[in-house]
Design a protein around this motif. Structure first.
Motif, PDB file in Angstrom:
ATOM      1  N   SER B 153      47.274  13.072  75.434  1.00 18.97           N
ATOM      2  CA  SER B 153      47.445  14.484  75.089  1.00 18.97           C
ATOM      3  C   SER B 153      48.541  15.113  75.933  1.00 18.97           C
ATOM      4  O   SER B 153      49.367  15.883  75.433  1.00 18.97           O
ATOM      5  CB  SER B 153      46.153  15.253  75.329  1.00 18.97           C
ATOM      6  OG  SER B 153      45.111  14.687  74.612  1.00 18.97           O
ATOM      7  N   ALA B 154      48.552  14.753  77.233  1.00 23.19           N
ATOM      8  CA  ALA B 154      49.546  15.341  78.129  1.00 23.19           C
ATOM      9  C   ALA B 154      50.947  14.905  77.716  1.00 23.19           C
ATOM     10  O   ALA B 154      51.881  15.702  77.703  1.00 23.19           O
ATOM     11  CB  ALA B 154      49.258  14.924  79.565  1.00 23.19           C
ATOM     12  N   LEU B 155      51.068  13.632  77.357  1.00 18.42           N
ATOM     13  CA  LEU B 155      52.384  13.133  76.956  1.00 18.42           C
ATOM     14  C   LEU B 155      52.854  13.835  75.695  1.00 18.42           C
ATOM     15  O   LEU B 155      54.002  14.257  75.576  1.00 18.42           O
ATOM     16  CB  LEU B 155      52.319  11.626  76.727  1.00 18.42           C
ATOM     17  CG  LEU B 155      53.660  10.986  76.387  1.00 18.42           C
ATOM     18  CD1 LEU B 155      54.613  11.088  77.559  1.00 18.42           C
ATOM     19  CD2 LEU B 155      53.491   9.530  75.989  1.00 18.42           C
ATOM     20  N   LYS B 156      51.941  13.984  74.738  1.00 15.60           N
ATOM     21  CA  LYS B 156      52.294  14.648  73.488  1.00 15.60           C
ATOM     22  C   LYS B 156      52.726  16.091  73.767  1.00 15.60           C
ATOM     23  O   LYS B 156      53.730  16.564  73.244  1.00 15.60           O
ATOM     24  CB  LYS B 156      51.090  14.629  72.541  1.00 15.60           C
ATOM     25  CG  LYS B 156      51.421  15.082  71.148  1.00 15.60           C
ATOM     26  CD  LYS B 156      50.256  14.836  70.207  1.00 15.60           C
ATOM     27  CE  LYS B 156      50.634  15.267  68.804  1.00 15.60           C
ATOM     28  NZ  LYS B 156      49.524  15.148  67.864  1.00 15.60           N
ATOM     29  N   PHE B 157      51.947  16.737  74.612  1.00 20.67           N
ATOM     30  CA  PHE B 157      52.284  18.108  74.996  1.00 20.67           C
ATOM     31  C   PHE B 157      53.676  18.166  75.609  1.00 20.67           C
ATOM     32  O   PHE B 157      54.517  18.982  75.225  1.00 20.67           O
ATOM     33  CB  PHE B 157      51.245  18.616  76.005  1.00 20.67           C
ATOM     34  CG  PHE B 157      51.678  19.819  76.789  1.00 20.67           C
ATOM     35  CD1 PHE B 157      51.675  21.072  76.197  1.00 20.67           C
ATOM     36  CD2 PHE B 157      52.096  19.699  78.100  1.00 20.67           C
ATOM     37  CE1 PHE B 157      52.093  22.190  76.911  1.00 20.67           C
ATOM     38  CE2 PHE B 157      52.514  20.811  78.816  1.00 20.67           C
ATOM     39  CZ  PHE B 157      52.516  22.052  78.216  1.00 20.67           C
ATOM     40  N   PHE B 158      53.938  17.254  76.547  1.00 21.91           N
ATOM     41  CA  PHE B 158      55.223  17.288  77.247  1.00 21.91           C
ATOM     42  C   PHE B 158      56.374  17.045  76.279  1.00 21.91           C
ATOM     43  O   PHE B 158      57.335  17.816  76.204  1.00 21.91           O
ATOM     44  CB  PHE B 158      55.238  16.236  78.365  1.00 21.91           C
ATOM     45  CG  PHE B 158      56.284  16.477  79.409  1.00 21.91           C
ATOM     46  CD1 PHE B 158      57.623  16.523  79.078  1.00 21.91           C
ATOM     47  CD2 PHE B 158      55.937  16.672  80.737  1.00 21.91           C
ATOM     48  CE1 PHE B 158      58.590  16.754  80.037  1.00 21.91           C
ATOM     49  CE2 PHE B 158      56.894  16.906  81.709  1.00 21.91           C
ATOM     50  CZ  PHE B 158      58.222  16.941  81.356  1.00 21.91           C
ATOM     51  N   LEU B 159      56.270  15.962  75.505  1.00 24.61           N
ATOM     52  CA  LEU B 159      57.382  15.610  74.613  1.00 24.61           C
ATOM     53  C   LEU B 159      57.648  16.718  73.617  1.00 24.61           C
ATOM     54  O   LEU B 159      58.788  17.117  73.382  1.00 24.61           O
ATOM     55  CB  LEU B 159      57.067  14.306  73.880  1.00 24.61           C
ATOM     56  CG  LEU B 159      57.177  13.039  74.712  1.00 24.61           C
ATOM     57  CD1 LEU B 159      56.831  11.832  73.873  1.00 24.61           C
ATOM     58  CD2 LEU B 159      58.591  12.894  75.259  1.00 24.61           C
ATOM     59  N   TYR B 160      56.571  17.242  73.049  1.00 26.82           N
ATOM     60  CA  TYR B 160      56.737  18.223  71.993  1.00 26.82           C
ATOM     61  C   TYR B 160      57.346  19.514  72.533  1.00 26.82           C
ATOM     62  O   TYR B 160      58.346  20.025  72.021  1.00 26.82           O
ATOM     63  CB  TYR B 160      55.368  18.509  71.361  1.00 26.82           C
ATOM     64  CG  TYR B 160      55.420  18.710  69.877  1.00 26.82           C
ATOM     65  CD1 TYR B 160      56.290  19.623  69.307  1.00 26.82           C
ATOM     66  CD2 TYR B 160      54.584  17.993  69.027  1.00 26.82           C
ATOM     67  CE1 TYR B 160      56.339  19.818  67.951  1.00 26.82           C
ATOM     68  CE2 TYR B 160      54.627  18.176  67.659  1.00 26.82           C
ATOM     69  CZ  TYR B 160      55.510  19.096  67.129  1.00 26.82           C
ATOM     70  OH  TYR B 160      55.553  19.273  65.793  1.00 26.82           O
ATOM     71  N   THR B 161      56.761  20.033  73.597  1.00 30.73           N
ATOM     72  CA  THR B 161      57.272  21.307  74.101  1.00 30.73           C
ATOM     73  C   THR B 161      58.629  21.127  74.782  1.00 30.73           C
ATOM     74  O   THR B 161      59.437  22.041  74.806  1.00 30.73           O
ATOM     75  CB  THR B 161      56.287  21.961  75.085  1.00 30.73           C
ATOM     76  OG1 THR B 161      55.858  20.979  76.013  1.00 30.73           O
ATOM     77  CG2 THR B 161      55.088  22.505  74.372  1.00 30.73           C
ATOM     78  N   PHE B 162      58.881  19.930  75.295  1.00 27.30           N
ATOM     79  CA  PHE B 162      60.186  19.694  75.913  1.00 27.30           C
ATOM     80  C   PHE B 162      61.275  19.671  74.848  1.00 27.30           C
ATOM     81  O   PHE B 162      62.375  20.176  75.055  1.00 27.30           O
ATOM     82  CB  PHE B 162      60.164  18.378  76.688  1.00 27.30           C
ATOM     83  CG  PHE B 162      61.196  18.285  77.764  1.00 27.30           C
ATOM     84  CD1 PHE B 162      61.049  19.016  78.926  1.00 27.30           C
ATOM     85  CD2 PHE B 162      62.303  17.487  77.631  1.00 27.30           C
ATOM     86  CE1 PHE B 162      61.999  18.949  79.925  1.00 27.30           C
ATOM     87  CE2 PHE B 162      63.262  17.414  78.627  1.00 27.30           C
ATOM     88  CZ  PHE B 162      63.104  18.144  79.772  1.00 27.30           C
ATOM     89  N   LEU B 163      60.944  19.087  73.699  1.00 22.09           N
ATOM     90  CA  LEU B 163      61.891  19.123  72.578  1.00 22.09           C
ATOM     91  C   LEU B 163      62.212  20.573  72.237  1.00 22.09           C
ATOM     92  O   LEU B 163      63.372  20.947  72.052  1.00 22.09           O
ATOM     93  CB  LEU B 163      61.290  18.415  71.364  1.00 22.09           C
ATOM     94  CG  LEU B 163      62.138  18.440  70.096  1.00 22.09           C
ATOM     95  CD1 LEU B 163      63.384  17.606  70.278  1.00 22.09           C
ATOM     96  CD2 LEU B 163      61.360  17.946  68.895  1.00 22.09           C
ATOM     97  N   GLY B 164      61.159  21.381  72.193  1.00 20.85           N
ATOM     98  CA  GLY B 164      61.369  22.797  71.913  1.00 20.85           C
ATOM     99  C   GLY B 164      62.252  23.444  72.961  1.00 20.85           C
ATOM    100  O   GLY B 164      63.173  24.192  72.640  1.00 20.85           O
TER     101      GLY B 164
END
Lengths: 464, 488
Positions: B153-164
């Motif tokens: 979950s943390a990785l998904k959160f990081f990748l997704y919001t970092f893309l943003g």
């Protein structure tokens, strides 16, 4: 005409450090050879002082073949500081080796070659610098005399020799077309030379420079040497040669290529996009942190090529490249210092680091997120400058490609950090203190350089 | 003074790095730092006199015209106050796991500096710095103290919001290059909007939409919320989500007025879809925490709807102003209510290690205070009059429909259905888990510390619901200015 040898004082001091170190190493007993490291470090500190003095003088050219300008000063300072850190890193590893002194001497010579690469204002000096920067590094790669190191050295040497020959062919061709080897004359005379031949010359010349920079398609040696050679040597080959190569490339593109024809900009842009993408994709599932850092260094080379593509078109290109390359060198050495301090190569071996060495983990996080370009670490400022320069110079698509790549890179850097929070019982001891202090210092310095970016950049511009 | 407010928590975090510091002392330092910060914010609020207050400027990267430039106005002051309140609540809230209390406290203090700094930033690059660091901080909260499949979950959160965030950075570079003179300073760019087109708006809007989150960029949110620790979820939903909507009001609308007006209808549609989709998906959840996470998508949708309506230049200006006031109120209100709700789900996890709605029942019998607090939070969330959610949503609907455009009336009407659905689903939770026959998992009464952290949030919501004037007086001048900026 300016032929004052004292203009090259920083280079001479590095050379003196290497030579005196070599001589001292011949006479010192094995357990006293640490003295050579001190000699080299003293020479580097003196060279740094000489650079600072040289930096406040107006720009000029020494011996009609060596530039003394902002590019050279920044390259000198970056290489000297990075070498100083590397000598400390190497000292822990080389202790007690029968050839301890040679390690330091080879590092000094390769660094000297790198500085010369950055300052070269003449193709012949460039070639000489290329050889001086490369040959000691081949020796370092195979220094441990084990199978992996030997293979790494062989691969490194073969690639370097092959691409060096191509580069020589390019130099010959460009000389034949223009009758000159000095950059300024070359740039003027190539405007009237046949475009196709000049293009070929440029491509051949790029072969050698891209080899030093670790850019595609000359990047194949990077992962093998980084994994096969000893850890300090891996830190060396992924950091220091880059500084010289990129500064040389910037100088070549503004002084030589720009006069020749316009086809080189898209070429560099495509190489940049390919380099960062290849590096990132290959890094994705690396379980060995050294291979991971090797591919990361390839992707960083891609970002560093972006300002080259717009050199002379955007006034941000030069500060962007200089700042980025210095920030990168510092951060990358920090990451390798953590690898040395922990003494493990597999991602899974970093499990439980949060408990075992929280300070070291923090340094690792700062360095890896720094490589991603997370603010306020220094590479962040470098990335902003590089993206802005690329967009400003008409390569907005390249900035978009770089952003997508940056997101992809987060994935593998986090793969390394994640296990650190897992709870495991381990009694593995951490390595001696030198590497640990370098890790802390590099992480802190990368933060300070990012926060103090304005001061650094302003200082650079008022001097130039 | 503003910089002190921003960096005081970070200073406290640095203090925690001192060796030989016990867990108790660490908690004590954390609570006092958060309380001191709240006191500073209250003093700032009382002394605020309109316009941009407490402005501070320092040079940072002058070669690209970026600097440390902070200040507060009617938009940022309420959000800074919300940040201070929520972080204090989290400091008081008991720690679920006894692991590494020092690093936990340091991480939250770091996040507090980052959040306060973001809401105070008046420079695009500075804003971006805090925006990015919030992702880093929350990543470590989830990966270090979460539960379930936390690493994923943390990785998904990081990748997704970092893309943003990187899309946002591209947008900022576009704004910089389009400015004349080139600068990253928000105040200057607001005065003189840069020449930038739809692509720059797209980059900025995607970056902010991921953080907000709106459909279809919301998929990172449910796993991140579910697996984060209770205090982490409260901060993520209460403060971090606001960074997205804050960015719309601070950057996207004033700096890109032309493109914003041009695509206002699209934004209205995204808002309506988020409202309805968030509510409907929440209705289908069996995991209480996921359910609350999806109501966030719904509630943030109202804000996006209001911002879209504010760009409908043909509409009544006063109505558009009201929609923006409602949207800012909603940011504060949602922060308080969702913060409370997530802290309350933490009680469930602490007692039963489960969020499964089907396994709870009859909690009201054994835990009266807990039930009371949950009921108040739920009613506030569904927009019951007398609580802050009503004030916010009423103004949004009145504003959107009041623009008088047929499309906006339809959009407003559709969104009201969202309230109906959230009412249904929250009542369903109350009925199933709290009333009715006893369930499989027992839940004991709340501890004093839990009450001390959650109750003030609900009291604040109640105060805003009954006496909203003090808040609205602060927001309204900003809304008027924003409508004028978008209308240029």
């Amino acid at each position: 005409m300016n032929e004052n040898p004292l203009d090259l004082l920083p280079e001479l001091l590095v050379l003196a450090g290497a030579v005196i170190g070599l001589l001292a190493g011949l006479f010192l007993r094995r357990e006293r050879q640490r003295l050579v490291a001190w000699i080299c470090a003293a020479a580097l500190v003196a060279a740094l002082g000489a650079t600072a003095i040289a930096a406040v003088r107006p720009d000029m050219t020494a011996f009609e073949s060596y530039s003394l300008d902002l590019l050279t000063h920044v390259a000198r300072a970056t290489v000297i500081v990075a070498t100083l850190l590397l000598i400390v890193l190497a000292a822990g590893w080389a202790r007690g080796s029968s050839r301890e002194a040679e390690v330091y001497v080879l590092i000094m010579l390769a660094s000297l070659g790198t500085i010369l690469l950055a300052g070269a204002d003449d193709l012949l000096v460039l070639v000489a610098a290329y050889l001086l920067a490369s040959i000691p590094a081949y020796g370092l790669a195979g220094f441990a005399k084990d199978a992996a190191g030997t293979e790494a050295a062989l691969k490194y040497y073969l690639m370097g020799a092959f691409l060096g020959v191509l580069m020589l062919a390019g130099v010959t061709l460009l000389y034949g077309l223009s009758g000159a080897t000095a950059y300024e004359e070359l740039g003027e005379r190539l405007t009237t030379a046949p475009g196709g031949a000049v293009g070929l010359g440029i491509v051949l010349l790029l072969a050698g420079v891209l080899f030093k920079a670790g850019g595609a398609p000359a990047q194949f040696w990077v992962p093998d040497v980084t994994e096969g050679a000893s850890r300090p040597v891996a830190a060396f080959v992924t950091t220091i040669p880059k500084v010289g190569a990129f500064v040389a490339l910037l100088r070549l593109s503004t002084e030589v290529f720009d006069g020749a024809d316009t086809g080189w900009r898209p070429l560099i842009a495509v190489i940049a996009a390919a380099t960062m993408t290849l590096g990132n994709l290959a890094a994705f599932y690396q379980d060995n942190v050294r291979r991971l850092l090797a591919y990361s260094t390839i992707s960083q080379a891609g970002y560093l090529l972006m300002p080259i593509a717009v050199a002379g078109r955007s006034e941000l290109a030069e500060p962007a490249l200089l700042f980025y390359v210095a920030a990168y060198a510092l951060t990358n050495i920090g990451a390798f210092a953590v690898v040395l301090a922990v003494g493990e190569d597999l991602v899974t071996d970093y499990a439980g680091l949060a408990r075992r060495a929280p300070g070291l983990l923090l340094a690792l996080v700062i360095c890896l997120l720094g490589l991603v370009g997370t603010p306020p670490a220094a590479v962040f400022v470098g990335k902003v400058l590089v993206f802005t320069a690329a967009w400003d110079g008409g390569y907005a698509w390249l900035a978009v490609v770089a952003v997508v790549n940056t997101v992809a890179s987060v994935f593998y850097y986090l793969r390394w950090i994640r296990p650190a929070f897992r709870h495991v019982e381990t009694d593995a001891a951490l390595a001696e203190g030198g590497a640990r202090w370098i890790a802390y210092a590099a992480a802190l310095a990368s933060l300070l350089l990012g926060v103090g970016a304005g001061a650094v950049l302003t200082a650079g511009f008022t001097v130039s | 003074m503003l910089s002190t407010t921003i960096f005081l928590p970070l200073l406290a975090a640095a203090l925690l790095a001192l060796p030989q510091l016990g867990g108790r002392t660490a908690r004590w330092i954390w609570v006092s730092a958060a309380a001191a910060d709240l006191a500073l914010v209250v003093v700032m609020w009382l002394g605020y006199g309109g316009g941009i207050g407490y402005e501070e400027r320092l040079r940072w990267i002058p070669s690209v015209g970026a600097g440390y430039h902070v200040g507060v106005d009617g938009l940022s002051l309420p959000l800074i106050a919300l940040t201070a309140v929520l972080f204090l609540a989290c400091a008081i809230y008991p720690l679920n796991e006894k692991q590494r209390p020092r690093s936990y406290a340091a991480l939250f203090l770091f996040l507090q500096t980052v959040s306060t700094g973001l809401f105070a930033a008046l420079d695009l690059l500075l804003f971006f710095v805090f925006f990015d660091l919030s992702i880093v901080g929350m990543y470590f909260v989830i990966v270090g103290w979460g539960h379930g499949d936390r690493a994923r979950s943390a990785l998904k959160f990081f990748l997704y919001t970092f893309l943003g965030s990187l899309a946002l950075l591209l947008g900022f570079i576009g704004l910089y290059l389009g400015g004349d003179p080139r600068t990253f300073d928000i105040v200057e760019l607001t005065r003189n909007p840069p020449q930038a087109g739809a692509l720059v708006l797209l980059a900025v809007a995607v970056g902010l939409a991921v953080k907000t989150p709106t459909v279809p960029f919301h998929t990172w949110l449910p796993p991140a919320h579910t697996d984060a620790p209770a205090a982490g979820s409260a901060i993520l939903a209460g403060v971090l989500l606001k960074m997205g909507t804050y960015g719309f009001a601070r950057i996207a609308m004033p700096l890109l007025p032309g493109p914003w007006r041009q695509y206002a209808w699209l934004i209205v549609i995204v808002g309506v879809v988020s409202v309805l989709y968030g509510a409907l998906v929440a209705l289908a959840q069996e995991n209480i925490k996921r359910l609350i996470a999806y109501t966030s998508v719904n509630h943030m949708g109202y804000i996006v709807l209001a911002f879209g309506a504010a760009g409908l230049a043909a509409g009544n200006a006063q109505a558009r102003q009201m929609a923006i006031t409602g949207a800012v109120t909603q940011m504060v209100s949602h922060g308080l209510i969702t913060g409370a709700l997530f802290l309350l789900t933490g009680v469930l996890w602490d007692r039963a290690r489960s969020y499964d709605l089907g396994r709870f029942g009859g909690i009201a019998a054994g835990a009266r205070t807990f039930t009371l607090m949950t009921a108040v939070a739920a009613f506030a969330s569904l927009g019951l009059p007398g609580l802050s959610g009503f004030i916010a949503e009423f103004q949004i609907f009145a504003g959107v429909i009041g623009t008088g455009l047929p499309g906006a009336v339809v959009a407003g009407g559709l969104s009201i259905i969202g309230i109906l659905i959230t009412a249904a689903l929250l009542l369903r939770v109350l009925q199933k888990a709290f009333l009715g026959p006893p369930g499989e998992l027992p839940v004991s009464e709340t501890q004093p510390r839990e009450v001390a952290s959650v109750a003030p949030l609900l009291v604040l919501s109640l105060i805003i619901g009954i006496l909203p004037r003090w808040l609205l007086d602060l927001i309204e001048p900003f809304s008027a200015a924003l409508v004028a900026w978008v209308g240029r």
